[in-house]
Enzyme design. Structure first.
Site, PDB file in Angstrom:
ATOM      1  N   GLY A   1      -8.607  -3.244   8.630  1.00  0.00           N
ATOM      2  CA  GLY A   1      -9.297  -1.995   8.791  1.00  0.00           C
ATOM      3  C   GLY A   1      -8.991  -1.072   7.784  1.00  0.00           C
TER       4      GLY A   1
ATOM      5  N   GLY B   1     -14.504  -1.592  -1.170  1.00  0.00           N
ATOM      6  CA  GLY B   1     -14.179  -2.832  -1.468  1.00  0.00           C
ATOM      7  C   GLY B   1     -14.433  -4.036  -0.439  1.00  0.00           C
ATOM      8  N   HIS B   2     -14.311  -3.544   1.034  1.00  0.00           N
ATOM      9  CA  HIS B   2     -14.277  -4.381   2.047  1.00  0.00           C
ATOM     10  C   HIS B   2     -16.097  -4.704   2.358  1.00  0.00           C
ATOM     11  CE1 HIS B   2     -10.551  -2.539   3.600  1.00  0.00           C
ATOM     12  NE2 HIS B   2     -10.339  -3.907   3.621  1.00  0.00           N
TER      13      HIS B   2
ATOM     14  N   GLN C   1       3.306  -9.201   8.316  1.00  0.00           N
ATOM     15  CA  GLN C   1       3.315  -9.159   6.904  1.00  0.00           C
ATOM     16  C   GLN C   1       3.710  -7.963   6.273  1.00  0.00           C
ATOM     17  OE1 GLN C   1      -1.209  -9.373   6.791  1.00  0.00           O
ATOM     18  NE2 GLN C   1      -0.977  -8.051   5.055  1.00  0.00           N
TER      19      GLN C   1
ATOM     20  N   GLY D   1     -10.566 -10.351  -1.677  1.00  0.00           N
ATOM     21  CA  GLY D   1     -10.582  -9.747  -2.985  1.00  0.00           C
ATOM     22  C   GLY D   1      -9.504 -10.170  -3.947  1.00  0.00           C
TER      23      GLY D   1
ATOM     24  N   LYS E   1      -8.183  -8.398  -6.016  1.00  0.00           N
ATOM     25  CA  LYS E   1      -7.068  -7.309  -6.257  1.00  0.00           C
ATOM     26  C   LYS E   1      -5.839  -7.763  -5.679  1.00  0.00           C
ATOM     27  CE  LYS E   1      -5.799  -2.930  -4.124  1.00  0.00           C
ATOM     28  NZ  LYS E   1      -5.368  -3.586  -2.858  1.00  0.00           N
TER      29      LYS E   1
ATOM     30  N   GLN F   1      -1.952 -13.314  -3.193  1.00  0.00           N
ATOM     31  CA  GLN F   1      -2.561 -13.418  -1.753  1.00  0.00           C
ATOM     32  C   GLN F   1      -3.655 -14.444  -1.685  1.00  0.00           C
ATOM     33  OE1 GLN F   1      -3.396 -10.787   2.004  1.00  0.00           O
ATOM     34  NE2 GLN F   1      -5.167 -10.708   0.995  1.00  0.00           N
TER      35      GLN F   1
ATOM     36  N   ARG G   1      -5.004   2.165   1.278  1.00  0.00           N
ATOM     37  CA  ARG G   1      -3.914   3.148   1.002  1.00  0.00           C
ATOM     38  C   ARG G   1      -4.407   4.219   0.247  1.00  0.00           C
ATOM     39  NH1 ARG G   1       0.928   0.069   1.895  1.00  0.00           N
ATOM     40  NH2 ARG G   1       0.252  -2.262   2.480  1.00  0.00           N
TER      41      ARG G   1
END
Ligand code: PAF
Length: 309
Positions: A62, A67-68, A92, A179, A181, A185, A219
């Site tokens: 959310g 970017g999303h 996480q 992504g 970034k 991950q 963030r």
């Protein structure tokens, strides 16, 4: 059970704050966006509309941003249907205050998706994702999970594997979008898909950047205008090294970046130059070298990486 999840469940009954937007609704409908909150309702819908279709899946926590949106657009371009999950995954987070402060604005998320062409949204509660008796999927992650993000956020990647595996099991997409970034991950998700032989293509998408190069991130919502400007040092210091890299090697570059941060108001957590295929440190520039950085602007932890080519 994961400690953050246990603590969070205890504090808020069986649900979490993440669940508050869900109320009792099962489906939340706008013109192009539909929201499902249970596994059964989502699967039922997909089995009706997406039979024999390509389904793209964009997992998110959310607080959606440009970017999303770029991930959703990449999926919509390639697939017949796009499912976006909105779920702040407690397993996480190694720090419960970080989890509590994670920005949440469900209505804004839905409006942004709607304005970007719509999607099928899956917004489950914690209990829906991790019902009684749920066994987290675990795998040996090796070096990539123990350095940088893995070193500073112990257990983080176990939680990512747990939630992404569970989503892939529920949504059963043909493609899934992550992504670049979050470089570690992305690498771990690719590894997991290979390890468990999952029938999904993992698509890595370029980091979306705001003016000045700041990587788009949920963030960023927590940054003041001034902090946002000061946070440009993450990208700009990596970019400067990339431009000057003929003059010095990765070791010296690390020292330079540490010095530049000493003159800034951000607190550097790590700066590493690694081979993005093996996550080994590099002592010379190669085509695979990425500069990876994490720093705090006040209480807000920011992350970035760029290819040094
Ligand atoms: O990158 C994120 O936002 C999260 O780690 C993800 C992939 C949505 C899993 O919770």
């Amino acid at each position: 059970m994961n400690k953050t999840l246990q603590k969070y469940r205890k504090k808020s009954g069986t649900s979490t704050k993440t669940d508050s937007f869900v109320h009792s609704l099962n489906v939340y409908r706008m013109a192009k966006t539909q929201v499902f909150t249970t596994v059964a309702s989502l699967q039922n819908h997909l089995s009706e509309v997406a039979k024999k279709s390509t389904v793209g899946f964009v997992p998110t926590m959310g607080a959606l941003h440009s970017g999303h949106v770029s991930l959703v657009k990449a999926s919509s371009k390639q697939c017949d249907f796009t499912v976006v999950s909105i779920f702040v995954n407690p397993t996480q987070f190694n720090n419960s205050s970080d989890l509590e402060k994670y920005p949440r604005d469900f209505d804004k998320d839905i409006s942004l998706l709607e304005a970007s062409g719509g999607a099928i949204v899956f917004a489950p509660t914690v209990d829906e994702m991790y019902p009684e008796g749920h066994q987290p999927k675990r795998m040996e992650l090796g070096r990539v999970a123990n350095i940088m993000e893995g070193e500073f956020r112990p257990g983080h990647f176990d939680g990512v594997v747990e939630v992404v595996y569970r989503f892939l099991e529920i949504v059963n997409p043909t493609h899934t979008y992550f992504g670049e970034k979050d470089l570690q991950q992305l690498s771990i998700v690719r590894h997991m898909v290979k390890e468990f032989n999952l029938p999904v293509e993992v698509v890595g998408c370029e980091t979306h950047r705001l003016e000045g190069g700041l990587a788009a991130s949920s963030r960023n919502e927590r940054l003041t205008k001034d902090q946002k400007e000061k946070a440009l040092i993450l990208y700009q210091s990596l970019d400067r090294v990339r431009a000057e890299k003929e003059s010095y090697g990765p070791r010296e570059a690390r020292e330079k970046i540490k010095e530049w941060f000493q003159d800034s108001e951000l607190e550097l957590e790590y700066i590493e130059f690694v081979d993005a295929t093996t996550f080994e440190d590099v002592t010379e520039w190669t085509v695979h070298t990425h500069g990876c950085i994490a720093a705090f602007a006040g209480q807000v932890r920011l992350l970035d990486n760029i290819s040094m080519v």
